[in-house]
Design a protein around this motif. Structure first.
Motif, short mmCIF file in Angstrom:
data_model
loop_
_atom_site.label_atom_id
_atom_site.label_comp_id
_atom_site.label_asym_id
_atom_site.label_seq_id
_atom_site.Cartn_x
_atom_site.Cartn_y
_atom_site.Cartn_z
N ASP A 78 86.49 62.55 -10.93
CA ASP A 78 86.56 60.86 -11.86
C ASP A 78 84.82 61.17 -12.97
N PRO A 79 85.13 61.31 -14.02
CA PRO A 79 83.50 61.46 -14.24
C PRO A 79 82.75 60.67 -14.61
N GLU A 80 83.53 59.16 -14.17
CA GLU A 80 83.29 57.62 -13.91
C GLU A 80 82.62 57.62 -12.26
N CYS A 115 79.36 55.59 -5.27
CA CYS A 115 80.28 56.32 -6.52
C CYS A 115 81.03 55.47 -7.02
N GLY A 116 80.23 54.95 -8.62
CA GLY A 116 80.57 53.99 -9.72
C GLY A 116 82.35 54.17 -9.98
N GLY A 117 82.82 53.91 -10.74
CA GLY A 117 84.25 53.64 -11.28
C GLY A 117 85.16 52.20 -9.99
N LEU A 118 86.25 52.88 -9.37
CA LEU A 118 87.00 52.30 -8.51
C LEU A 118 86.66 53.23 -7.62
N GLY A 119 86.50 54.17 -7.97
CA GLY A 119 86.43 54.83 -5.88
C GLY A 119 86.77 55.33 -4.87
N SER A 120 86.80 54.64 -3.79
CA SER A 120 88.62 54.14 -3.39
C SER A 120 89.65 52.99 -3.41
N ALA A 121 88.67 52.30 -4.22
CA ALA A 121 89.69 50.84 -4.79
C ALA A 121 90.31 50.40 -3.35
N PRO A 129 91.82 57.39 -9.80
CA PRO A 129 91.09 59.02 -10.04
C PRO A 129 90.84 59.10 -9.02
N TYR A 130 89.79 58.85 -8.66
CA TYR A 130 88.48 59.64 -7.59
C TYR A 130 90.01 60.13 -6.49
N GLY A 131 90.49 59.21 -5.94
CA GLY A 131 91.21 59.51 -4.74
C GLY A 131 90.22 59.32 -3.00
N CYS A 132 91.14 59.76 -2.87
CA CYS A 132 90.86 60.05 -1.00
C CYS A 132 91.43 60.73 -0.12
N PHE A 133 91.00 61.05 0.77
CA PHE A 133 91.86 61.84 1.92
C PHE A 133 92.32 61.48 2.65
N GLN A 134 93.65 62.76 3.11
CA GLN A 134 94.88 61.74 3.52
C GLN A 134 95.64 62.55 4.58
N MET A 135 96.28 62.68 5.34
CA MET A 135 96.75 62.78 6.11
C MET A 135 98.52 64.06 5.96
#
Length: 222
Positions: A78-80, A115-121, A129-135
């Motif tokens: 995610d460029p943002e 981070c910029g943008g939504l990050g981990s929201a 878009p950047y996402g996060c770690f998941q099980m």
């Protein structure tokens, strides 16, 4: 003049006596111990090799083992999300922490070291878009026992010396033992189920994931 050979013999004999009587040094045993199955995820026993991991809850009739894989990330590039100025604040944050100003360090981190943008929201990173770690998924093991007695002598342990977790309990005259390891050398997770009486082990295995997953069976592979 004293006999040198006699003195040498005396010293050797004393050294041998000390070596025979001195207590052997033993490594201190370090372990986490529980006398009940895990009632919450935080009570499960974590095992991992740096890439994959699992957290068994030690359930007697129904066991849940949470599985993890380091590549299980919900987002993509995610460029943002790029924040070049974050690096300039790292020394300042460290300085605040070293002087005990944790509150100020935390506020600075929230304002600038993210981070910029939504990050981990804000906890909903799987949809950003950047996402996060998941099980990776949940491994379910449902056990059946020929013994009708309630379980007793329950012990759940994680050895910090050799990174082996275990669940041990009895039903009637039978002792059941489960061992869990995460091997770095072989890059595998393994569970060993055993009993000290024949024809005592029976279970069903299933795999699930809350979303975006399909489970299938091919021959002996789940």
């Amino acid at each position: 003049m004293n006999n040198p050979m006699k003195i040498l013999f005396t010293l050797l004999a004393a050294a041998a006596l000390l070596s025979c009587t001195a207590p052997a040094e033993t490594a201190q045993e370090l372990a986490l111990r529980f006398n009940t199955p895990a009632a919450a995820w935080e009570e499960t026993l974590p095992l991992g090799n740096g890439r994959i991991g699992m957290m068994p809850d030690g359930g007697i009739d129904k066991e849940l083992i949470v599985l993890n894989d380091i590549t299980m990330w919900s987002g993509s590039e995610d460029p943002e999300a790029l924040n070049p100025e974050a690096l300039t604040y790292l020394p300042k944050i460290r300085g605040l922490l070293l002087t005990g100003k944790n509150g100020e360090a935390q506020r600075m981190m929230y304002d600038h070291f993210r981070c910029g943008g939504l990050g981990s929201a804000f906890g909903n990173g799987k949809d950003a878009p950047y996402g996060c770690f998941q099980m990776l998924g949940d491994l379910h093991i449902n056990y059946s026992y020929p013994q009708t007695e309630d379980a007793g002598n329950y012990a759940r342990t994680l050895s910090l010396n050799d990174a082996v977790a275990s669940t041990v309990f009895t039903k009637g005259e039978t002792t059941f033992t489960r061992e869990y390891i995460s091997s770095h050398a072989d890059d595998v997770l393994a569970v060993r189920v055993a009993a000290d009486k024949k024809n005592s082990i029976s279970f069903e295995v299933s795999l699930s994931r809350p979303e975006r997953a399909t489970v299938s069976v091919q021959e002996n592979t789940l």
